[in-house]
Design an enzyme around this catalytic site. Sequence first.
Site, mmCIF file in Angstrom:
data_model
loop_
_atom_site.group_PDB
_atom_site.id
_atom_site.type_symbol
_atom_site.label_atom_id
_atom_site.label_comp_id
_atom_site.label_asym_id
_atom_site.label_seq_id
_atom_site.Cartn_x
_atom_site.Cartn_y
_atom_site.Cartn_z
ATOM 1 C CG HIS A 70 -1.971 -1.084 1.132
ATOM 2 N ND1 HIS A 70 -2.594 -1.625 2.238
ATOM 3 C CD2 HIS A 70 -2.480 -1.763 0.066
ATOM 4 C CE1 HIS A 70 -3.442 -2.569 1.861
ATOM 5 N NE2 HIS A 70 -3.391 -2.661 0.547
ATOM 6 C CG ASN A 88 -5.050 -11.854 13.048
ATOM 7 O OD1 ASN A 88 -4.278 -10.900 12.935
ATOM 8 N ND2 ASN A 88 -6.345 -11.705 13.267
ATOM 9 C CB CYS A 118 2.284 16.866 -6.864
ATOM 10 S SG CYS A 118 2.972 16.787 -8.544
#
Length: 354
Positions: free
Chosen positions: A155, A297, A163
Site C-alpha cells: 500500500h 492472528n 503531487c
Amino acid sequence: MRISVPHLPHALVGRAPVPPVPRELAIDRIATFLKPGNVAVLTGAGVSVDSGVKAYRGKDGRYMNPDYRPIFYQQLVEDSERGHSFRQRYWLRSYIGFPRVHLTQPNPTHYALAALQHASVITQLITQNVDGLHSRAISRVWDEAQIRQRLLELHGTIFKVQCMYGHVYDRGTFQTWFSEVNPHWHAYLDEVERVGEQPKTNPDGDVVLDASVSYADVVVPPCPGCIKEGRKTSIVKPDFVFFGESLRDEVKARSIRIVEEADRLFLLGTTLATYSAFRCVSQALVYQLRKPVLFLNVGPTRADDLPGVEKLEVPAGDVMRDVVRRVVGTRANYDPILREMLLSGVVKRPADSG
C-alpha cells in the site's frame, strides 16, 4: 459511486473468541511450516502494534475507533474548494501525527522476520503497512536495492509525498515546507512534542483532533516541481493507497507473482479486510497452485472460513523469536547478525490496543 471503508463480514465480527493455541505448540507448528524455506510472508497492522502503532481493529474484529472517518482518495484529490478543505484537514492531522510514526522503532517480530529474510527462509515479504518498520529492521544487513527486490510495500509508504503530476518528495522535506507556511501549527506541534501529549494516531499517521479545531487557516504547500513547470498545485498526497484508490497494476502483478513463486504463504497480524491483501490468499489457494497457507492472528479475519487456510490464534510477538531459533538451529548462536536481530526490538504497545 459509493465507496466505503473495508469491513469484515458481519458474521465474523463479534464472533465468540477462539481459545489461544498453547505457546509451545504454536512455535513448533510455525517452525515446521517455515523450515523448508521459499516462504512468502504477508503482514498487516497487527505486526506493528508492539511498536506502539495503533491497529485499526481490536481482537473482536471491530474498529478500535467506532467513529473512524477516513478521507477518501476522491476527496483528497478533488480539484475544487471542497477538495482543498479536505486537503487542509488531512494534511494538518497528518503533519501532527507524522513525527510519532517517524520515531517508531521495529519490534521483536519485525526483527524476527528480518532474521528469517537474512537466513533466506523468507524469500519475499509483502506488507500492507506504510510505517516502514520492516525495511528499517532488514536495513541492518540489506542495501536499498536488496530491500526493493525482496520487500513489497503493498500500500506504499508514509515517508514520501507525491503531487498529482508525479513529482515525488521526501516526507521530512514536506514537513519542513508545511512548518514554514504554517508557523502557528508548527508552534503547536513543538508544544505537543515538548509536553508529550500526542493525540491518538491511526496506523497511517492521521491523528484525531478535537472537533472544535478549525482547518480554515491551514496552508497546504504547493509542489515546487510544478511551479518550475509553470503551474501551481497543492493537490499532494502521501505515497500510499488511500481508501477508494486503486492499487497500481505493477504492484498488483508483483504481489501475485510473489505468491506464485513461493512454496508456501505465511500471514501475520492482518484481518485481510482489504481486497489487495485477500487477493494474495485467494491466489495461493487456486486449484492450479494449492499453496500451504498458515495464518497467525488474534481475532476474526476474512480468511477464517476458507478451506486450505490453517490459523493459529496467538500474538506474533509471543512466539516469533523462538520460531526463528527453532528454524535456524545452532546458527542463531554463531551468526552475529542473527544473534543481534534476536536481541533487537522495542515493545511499546498502545494503551488502547484492545
